[in-house]
Design a protein around this motif. Structure first.
Motif, PDB file in Angstrom:
ATOM      1  N   VAL A 196       0.836  -1.205   0.000  1.00  0.00           N
ATOM      2  CA  VAL A 196       0.000   0.000   0.000  1.00  0.00           C
ATOM      3  C   VAL A 196       0.865   1.247   0.000  1.00  0.00           C
ATOM      4  O   VAL A 196       0.604   2.212  -0.737  1.00  0.00           O
ATOM      5  CB  VAL A 196      -0.946  -0.006   1.221  1.00  0.00           C
ATOM      6  CG1 VAL A 196      -1.665   1.330   1.346  1.00  0.00           C
ATOM      7  CG2 VAL A 196      -1.955  -1.136   1.098  1.00  0.00           C
ATOM      8  N   VAL A 197       1.920   1.251   0.821  1.00  0.00           N
ATOM      9  CA  VAL A 197       2.830   2.403   0.858  1.00  0.00           C
ATOM     10  C   VAL A 197       3.440   2.640  -0.523  1.00  0.00           C
ATOM     11  O   VAL A 197       3.534   3.788  -0.993  1.00  0.00           O
ATOM     12  CB  VAL A 197       3.939   2.178   1.913  1.00  0.00           C
ATOM     13  CG1 VAL A 197       5.007   3.259   1.822  1.00  0.00           C
ATOM     14  CG2 VAL A 197       3.341   2.149   3.312  1.00  0.00           C
ATOM     15  N   ALA A 198       3.846   1.559  -1.189  1.00  0.00           N
ATOM     16  CA  ALA A 198       4.458   1.693  -2.515  1.00  0.00           C
ATOM     17  C   ALA A 198       3.460   2.243  -3.536  1.00  0.00           C
ATOM     18  O   ALA A 198       3.783   3.121  -4.345  1.00  0.00           O
ATOM     19  CB  ALA A 198       5.006   0.345  -2.970  1.00  0.00           C
ATOM     20  N   LEU A 199       2.223   1.719  -3.526  1.00  0.00           N
ATOM     21  CA  LEU A 199       1.218   2.187  -4.482  1.00  0.00           C
ATOM     22  C   LEU A 199       0.870   3.649  -4.244  1.00  0.00           C
ATOM     23  O   LEU A 199       0.721   4.438  -5.204  1.00  0.00           O
ATOM     24  CB  LEU A 199      -0.042   1.316  -4.372  1.00  0.00           C
ATOM     25  CG  LEU A 199       0.087  -0.134  -4.849  1.00  0.00           C
ATOM     26  CD1 LEU A 199      -1.162  -0.920  -4.501  1.00  0.00           C
ATOM     27  CD2 LEU A 199       0.346  -0.184  -6.347  1.00  0.00           C
ATOM     28  N   GLU A 200       0.741   4.033  -3.000  1.00  0.00           N
ATOM     29  CA  GLU A 200       0.446   5.443  -2.701  1.00  0.00           C
ATOM     30  C   GLU A 200       1.596   6.338  -3.122  1.00  0.00           C
ATOM     31  O   GLU A 200       1.382   7.465  -3.567  1.00  0.00           O
ATOM     32  CB  GLU A 200       0.149   5.597  -1.211  1.00  0.00           C
ATOM     33  CG  GLU A 200      -1.180   4.966  -0.787  1.00  0.00           C
ATOM     34  CD  GLU A 200      -1.455   5.134   0.690  1.00  0.00           C
ATOM     35  OE1 GLU A 200      -0.481   5.350   1.464  1.00  0.00           O
ATOM     36  OE2 GLU A 200      -2.634   5.043   1.095  1.00  0.00           O
ATOM     37  N   ARG A 201       2.812   5.841  -2.979  1.00  0.00           N
ATOM     38  CA  ARG A 201       3.977   6.634  -3.407  1.00  0.00           C
ATOM     39  C   ARG A 201       3.984   6.824  -4.918  1.00  0.00           C
ATOM     40  O   ARG A 201       4.270   7.912  -5.413  1.00  0.00           O
ATOM     41  CB  ARG A 201       5.257   5.924  -2.952  1.00  0.00           C
ATOM     42  CG  ARG A 201       6.533   6.629  -3.411  1.00  0.00           C
ATOM     43  CD  ARG A 201       6.641   8.014  -2.774  1.00  0.00           C
ATOM     44  NE  ARG A 201       7.795   8.729  -3.302  1.00  0.00           N
ATOM     45  CZ  ARG A 201       7.748   9.554  -4.337  1.00  0.00           C
ATOM     46  NH1 ARG A 201       6.602   9.753  -4.965  1.00  0.00           N
ATOM     47  NH2 ARG A 201       8.830  10.173  -4.748  1.00  0.00           N
ATOM     48  N   VAL A 202       3.653   5.775  -5.651  1.00  0.00           N
ATOM     49  CA  VAL A 202       3.592   5.881  -7.111  1.00  0.00           C
ATOM     50  C   VAL A 202       2.518   6.878  -7.526  1.00  0.00           C
ATOM     51  O   VAL A 202       2.713   7.693  -8.435  1.00  0.00           O
ATOM     52  CB  VAL A 202       3.331   4.502  -7.746  1.00  0.00           C
ATOM     53  CG1 VAL A 202       3.081   4.638  -9.247  1.00  0.00           C
ATOM     54  CG2 VAL A 202       4.504   3.578  -7.499  1.00  0.00           C
ATOM     55  N   GLU A 203       1.375   6.839  -6.840  1.00  0.00           N
ATOM     56  CA  GLU A 203       0.294   7.774  -7.174  1.00  0.00           C
ATOM     57  C   GLU A 203       0.720   9.216  -6.913  1.00  0.00           C
ATOM     58  O   GLU A 203       0.440  10.105  -7.725  1.00  0.00           O
ATOM     59  CB  GLU A 203      -0.950   7.440  -6.355  1.00  0.00           C
ATOM     60  CG  GLU A 203      -2.152   8.316  -6.715  1.00  0.00           C
ATOM     61  CD  GLU A 203      -3.342   8.056  -5.823  1.00  0.00           C
ATOM     62  OE1 GLU A 203      -4.443   7.876  -6.354  1.00  0.00           O
ATOM     63  OE2 GLU A 203      -3.167   8.040  -4.597  1.00  0.00           O
ATOM     64  N   ARG A 204       1.402   9.455  -5.793  1.00  0.00           N
ATOM     65  CA  ARG A 204       1.843  10.822  -5.506  1.00  0.00           C
ATOM     66  C   ARG A 204       2.893  11.298  -6.501  1.00  0.00           C
ATOM     67  O   ARG A 204       2.954  12.471  -6.850  1.00  0.00           O
ATOM     68  CB  ARG A 204       2.403  10.898  -4.080  1.00  0.00           C
ATOM     69  CG  ARG A 204       1.353  10.826  -2.989  1.00  0.00           C
ATOM     70  CD  ARG A 204       1.917  11.267  -1.655  1.00  0.00           C
ATOM     71  NE  ARG A 204       3.000  10.414  -1.202  1.00  0.00           N
ATOM     72  CZ  ARG A 204       2.849   9.326  -0.461  1.00  0.00           C
ATOM     73  NH1 ARG A 204       1.617   8.949  -0.112  1.00  0.00           N
ATOM     74  NH2 ARG A 204       3.885   8.616  -0.079  1.00  0.00           N
ATOM     75  N   SER A 205       3.715  10.361  -6.973  1.00  0.00           N
ATOM     76  CA  SER A 205       4.792  10.747  -7.882  1.00  0.00           C
ATOM     77  C   SER A 205       4.319  10.925  -9.315  1.00  0.00           C
ATOM     78  O   SER A 205       4.827  11.790 -10.036  1.00  0.00           O
ATOM     79  CB  SER A 205       5.906   9.686  -7.856  1.00  0.00           C
ATOM     80  OG  SER A 205       6.462   9.560  -6.579  1.00  0.00           O
ATOM     81  N   SER A 206       3.334  10.096  -9.731  1.00  0.00           N
ATOM     82  CA  SER A 206       3.016  10.031 -11.157  1.00  0.00           C
ATOM     83  C   SER A 206       1.552  10.183 -11.489  1.00  0.00           C
ATOM     84  O   SER A 206       1.169   9.966 -12.629  1.00  0.00           O
ATOM     85  CB  SER A 206       3.513   8.687 -11.714  1.00  0.00           C
ATOM     86  OG  SER A 206       4.847   8.474 -11.370  1.00  0.00           O
ATOM     87  N   GLY A 207       0.733  10.540 -10.532  1.00  0.00           N
ATOM     88  CA  GLY A 207      -0.679  10.737 -10.822  1.00  0.00           C
ATOM     89  C   GLY A 207      -1.494   9.477 -10.615  1.00  0.00           C
ATOM     90  O   GLY A 207      -1.002   8.460 -10.116  1.00  0.00           O
ATOM     91  N   SER A 208      -2.725   9.534 -11.026  1.00  0.00           N
ATOM     92  CA  SER A 208      -3.674   8.440 -10.795  1.00  0.00           C
ATOM     93  C   SER A 208      -3.167   7.127 -11.370  1.00  0.00           C
ATOM     94  O   SER A 208      -2.567   7.070 -12.450  1.00  0.00           O
ATOM     95  CB  SER A 208      -5.028   8.784 -11.428  1.00  0.00           C
ATOM     96  OG  SER A 208      -5.910   7.685 -11.341  1.00  0.00           O
ATOM     97  N   LEU A 209      -3.433   6.056 -10.633  1.00  0.00           N
ATOM     98  CA  LEU A 209      -3.046   4.723 -11.101  1.00  0.00           C
ATOM     99  C   LEU A 209      -4.013   4.176 -12.134  1.00  0.00           C
ATOM    100  O   LEU A 209      -3.674   3.243 -12.863  1.00  0.00           O
ATOM    101  CB  LEU A 209      -2.984   3.753  -9.912  1.00  0.00           C
ATOM    102  CG  LEU A 209      -1.970   4.070  -8.804  1.00  0.00           C
ATOM    103  CD1 LEU A 209      -2.056   3.015  -7.708  1.00  0.00           C
ATOM    104  CD2 LEU A 209      -0.562   4.143  -9.353  1.00  0.00           C
TER     105      LEU A 209
END
Length: 570
Positions: A196-209
């Motif tokens: 979950v931490v990794a997915l949230e980090r990707v969303e903050r870095s690159s926008g919606s998943l």
């Protein structure tokens, strides 16, 4: 009249699909026209109702074309294709044999091309789980390796969508477990919060998943930091501080291209691989999660993970073969002290790990002999932290309870006995048990230390006494060890009193075997001396009761009577 209406309905929806191919918009992106989805569903219902090979053969080419066009348009599409592809996949699964269409490649294409981009869409996620549950038996029989292959993708789906889909996920979760996925699935479940931490980090870095696969995000130019981190991961080059303070502090705290995160964010099962919990990216992720308030998504997964582990362990004990369970136990022992640092989460997960380990030993006591090396290693780590101490305590209990693997494993029992001796002598010679305490109160910390040391000593001397009862050749060494404890007069009287009691029991083999001997016989037809098969209590006489149970009965009984005379009635 009804037949005419059905034919008109059929022709209308079939023309809708034919016309969509000529339309410039829907031809390139069929999902952009909602009428196509309705027509696909209606035509499927008609085929299902009529069960006519002619109707299925007429609609199949149109469905196949739409499926291929939808897949090819995914990278440029701004519309969700998941529901449309699922409707067509249902047709392929139900009628594939009629039209000689193998649904396996189509399913893999859906997982790899569509679900990898749309797992974060709550509507698609729910539809996928419903689709999998409806077709669960077909997946198990016709596509048995499909769900185990894509379990990482399905874990991302539930990690992102949380408790509202938990019930649907738990229904299909056992189908994710197979001989090829059983072991790789365990660390993935343990690392659910980090996912979950990794997915949230990707969303903050690159926008919606939604609409973007993790792989495409990692390869895109948008998150330049990820490219640099990936370059470091694969080439070993050093990351420079590009742009100075252009990135926020949060952007520089978590390394999403760290090997652990790359392992977590994958879509397919590629076997059991090492997870680098001590990597800088992992440390940064944990520090960030602890230093800020937990997101709702993280809170939900912290609550869900123990319940998912319950299902995993339940299936393991019922359906998984002994070789895989034996291979799982060392992984379990290594992860017992490596958990996401949330107190409630750690307590619940650790409790389940230890319960499963003991249940596995109860089912197959020979595991203790087979795993003597990792068990001895864990006994040697008993001083490092409370989690490892608790694991060592449970291992001591299992060693004693199951005789180091049983009477046929005397060599392994001897090695385990020597490890217990070493642990006992280290505790007797040491005035401190090296446990790090969270409390700053010295008095409280000292009390906890003494209590932990006494508890460990009690478990160790009990295991030594039980091993000597199983394996009589160890009896002289056990007497020496217990004698040292009995003479030590440690600060806790419970320790040396217990050692003194065990010395007395070991002097009488019959009574010792009835009290310290195995809880279940080596074979179904055999019973240990001095023990009772309580399931046959109604047919046994009082002479079969061990003496220690009748300690309050003064003098020999003047007649025989049944258990029902001395045991309370319900």
């Amino acid at each position: 009249m009804k037949m005419v209406d059905r034919d008109q309905d059929w022709d209308f929806h079939l023309r809708t699909l034919s016309n969509s191919a000529r339309d410039s918009n829907s031809g390139n992106d069929p999902a952009s026209d909602p009428n196509i989805l309705q027509s696909v569903k209606r035509l499927y219902e008609l085929c299902k109702a009529e069960n006519s090979e002619d109707l299925v053969a007429r609609v199949y080419p149109q469905f196949n074309k739409i499926f291929q066009r939808s897949v090819s348009s995914l990278s440029q599409s701004g519309t969700s294709n998941g529901l449309l592809l699922l409707a067509i996949l249902q047709f392929f699964i139900d009628f594939g044999e009629m039209v000689l269409h193998d649904a396996d490649p189509s399913l893999k294409t859906f997982f790899r091309s569509c679900l990898s981009r749309e797992f974060a869409d709550p509507i698609v996620a729910e539809a996928v789980l419903e689709f999998l549950n409806v077709n669960r038996n077909k997946f198990l029989t016709s596509f048995p390796t499909m769900l185990p292959q894509f379990f990482p993708l399905l874990l991302k789906l539930i990690a992102w969508n949380g408790e509202k889909l938990e019930k649907l996920f738990l229904q299909i979760f056992p189908a994710l477990i197979s001989p090829g996925s059983f072991l790789p699935l365990f660390p993935s479940l343990m690392d659910f919060p980090v996912l979950v931490v990794a997915l949230e980090r990707v969303e903050r870095s690159s926008g919606s998943l939604v609409g973007n696969s993790i792989a495409s995000i990692q390869k895109s130019k948008a998150p330049e930091m990820l490219l640099a981190l990936m370059d470091e991961a694969y080439t070993g080059s050093t990351i420079g501080d590009e742009g100075g303070g252009s990135e926020s502090e949060d952007s520089n705290t978590i390394d999403v291209a760290d090997p652990l995160f790359l392992e977590l964010l994958k879509d397919e099962n590629d076997g059991l691989s090492e997870r680098h919990w001590n990597s800088p990216g992992m440390t940064a992720a944990i520090n960030t999660a602890l230093s800020s308030s937990q997101s709702d998504r993280l809170k939900q997964i912290l609550n869900m993970t123990p319940r998912i582990l319950d299902v995993y362990f339940f299936v393991a004990l019922r359906e998984v073969n002994n070789s895989l369970i034996c291979a799982l136990i060392p992984l379990l022992m290594s992860r017992n002290s490596i958990l996401f640092p949330d107190k409630d989460f750690s307590y619940k997960v650790r409790k389940r790990l230890l319960e499963f380990m003991l249940a596995a030993f109860q089912r197959s006591p020979a595991f203790i002999a087979l795993l003597k090396k990792p068990i001895i290693d864990r006994l040697g780590e008993a001083y490092e932290n409370p989690a490892k101490t608790e694991l060592a305590l449970q291992l001591c209990w299992a060693i004693g309870e199951h005789g180091g693997g049983g009477r046929s494993h005397s060599d392994a029992a001897r090695e385990l006995f020597e490890s217990l001796e070493l642990l006992l002598y280290e505790n007797l010679l040491s005035s401190r048990l090296g446990l790090r305490q969270d409390s700053g109160d010295n008095a409280s910390g000292e009390s906890f230390r003494k209590s932990s040391q006494s508890r460990l000593l009690c478990f160790v001397i009990t295991a030594i006494a039980k091993l000597a009862t199983y394996h009589r050749e160890l009896l002289p060494r056990a007497r020496v060890s217990l004698g040292k404890v009995a003479r030590s007069r440690t600060s806790d009287s419970r320790v040396w009193t217990r050692a003194h009691d065990y010395l007395g029991l070991l002097s009488d083999p019959g009574i010792s075997l009835s009290i310290l001997g195995p809880s279940k016989p080596a074979s179904e037809d055999a019973h240990n001396p001095g023990t009772v098969d309580w399931s046959r209590g109604g047919t046994k006489m009082v002479a079969h009761i061990p003496f220690y149970i009748l300690c309050k009965q003064e003098g020999p009984p003047f007649h025989d009577f049944s258990f029902s005379d001395i045991l309370p009635r319900r």
